[in-house]
Design an enzyme around this catalytic site. Sequence first.
Site, short mmCIF file in Angstrom:
data_model
loop_
_atom_site.label_atom_id
_atom_site.label_comp_id
_atom_site.label_asym_id
_atom_site.label_seq_id
_atom_site.Cartn_x
_atom_site.Cartn_y
_atom_site.Cartn_z
N CYS A 261 0.82 -1.21 0.00
CA CYS A 261 0.00 0.00 0.00
C CYS A 261 0.85 1.25 0.00
CB CYS A 261 -0.93 0.01 1.21
SG CYS A 261 -2.17 -1.27 1.15
N PHE B 232 -9.98 6.48 -16.07
CA PHE B 232 -11.24 5.92 -16.56
C PHE B 232 -11.13 5.52 -18.03
CE2 PHE B 232 -13.14 8.33 -12.92
CZ PHE B 232 -13.66 7.23 -12.28
N ALA B 233 -10.03 4.82 -18.34
CA ALA B 233 -9.85 4.35 -19.72
C ALA B 233 -10.73 3.13 -19.94
CB ALA B 233 -8.38 4.00 -19.96
N ARG B 234 -11.82 3.34 -20.62
CA ARG B 234 -12.80 2.30 -20.89
C ARG B 234 -13.07 2.26 -22.40
NH1 ARG B 234 -15.23 1.83 -15.70
NH2 ARG B 234 -13.46 2.17 -14.28
N PRO B 235 -13.67 1.20 -22.89
CA PRO B 235 -13.94 1.14 -24.33
C PRO B 235 -14.69 2.36 -24.82
CG PRO B 235 -14.30 -1.01 -23.34
CD PRO B 235 -14.05 -0.05 -22.20
N GLY B 236 -14.09 3.08 -25.77
CA GLY B 236 -14.74 4.22 -26.39
C GLY B 236 -14.63 5.52 -25.64
N ARG B 237 -13.93 5.53 -24.47
CA ARG B 237 -13.91 6.75 -23.66
C ARG B 237 -12.74 6.74 -22.71
NH1 ARG B 237 -15.86 8.46 -18.59
NH2 ARG B 237 -16.69 10.59 -18.57
#
Length: 294
Positions: free
Chosen positions: A131, A272-277
Site C-alpha cells: 500500500c 477511466f480508460a474504458r472502451p470508447g472513452r
Amino acid sequence: MRRHSNSQGGAAMKAPHPQAQPLPPDGCEVPVEVRGGIAGAPGRDVVAEEVPVAMVYNGISHAVMMASPSDLADFALGFSLTEGILDRPDQLFGLEVQAVEEGISIDMHIAGDCFARLREQRRNMTGRTGCGLCGTDSLAHAIRPIQRVPVQPVPPADKVQRALASLRKHQPLQAQTGATHGAAWCDADGRLLQALEDVGRHNALDKLIGARIRHHGVAAFDNGFALISSRASFEMVQKCASVGIRCLVAVSAPTALAIREARAAGMTLIGFARPGRHVIYARGDDQFSEETPE
C-alpha cells in the site's frame, strides 16, 4: 499454471545460486462449494497466490512486500529504483531469489553509497507494504519531491483505445483467478509490447519498470505510455516519474493528489480508460490552466 520467468539477465545482475526450495506457483487450485447461479459448476477454483517477499540489501532486510511469486528479479530492480534505493540499475551488483520457510527472500548486493543512504533512511522508516506508506513515521517522508519528465505529446485517443483493447489478453493470471493487476508498456501507436501481473498494483508496475529497464536500459520508456488495470494513486505517478515515464493511463480513477503530482512532473495522466472513452486529467504537452484539484 502459467509461470513468468525469474531469469536475471542484464550486465548488472548475476544469476542466482541454485535455490534450496522451488518458488511457489502464481496460483493454485482449491476445493470450493458453489451455491446458486451456475449449473454444474466445478468443485475446484484457481486462486492467485500471495506470499511475503523480503527485500534484503547487503544482508539487511529493508521491507517485506506481499506479492505474486513471479518475475521477482524484475520486481526487485523496479522496486529499488522507484523507491529511490538505487539511482541507476548498474548500482545493483548481484541478486539472488530464494524460497525460504516463511516466504521468499530477494538478496541484493548494491553499491556502497546506496547502502549508506538506505541505512540512513531506515532510521526514519520501519518498513513499507504494497500500500506504499505503512511504516513511514514522518509526514516529511510521506510524499517525496517528484521528478520532472521530458515533454511528450498526449497519445491520440485511438492509440489509447488500441492498447486498452489488448490489455485483457495479456493478463492470463487475471483471466484464471480474477485477483491480479496488470501493468503494461505500449508504444506510441498503442501496441502493447510487454505486460506483467501481480496481486498488488504497485508491485505490477515495479515489475514492468524492472523488466523494461533490465532489457532496454535508458531507452526503456521513450515514446510510449504505461497502462495499468487499476486506479492511479500518487505512488503510481511517482514511480512512473522516477524512471521517466511521461504518460500513465489507468483503467480506473486517479486521486486528486495523483493529478497534482502528475501536473508537477509534467506528465500526462489519463483515467477511466474504458472502451470508447477516457478522461485526460493532466497534460504533459500543455498543462491545464485551471487550478489543480484541492
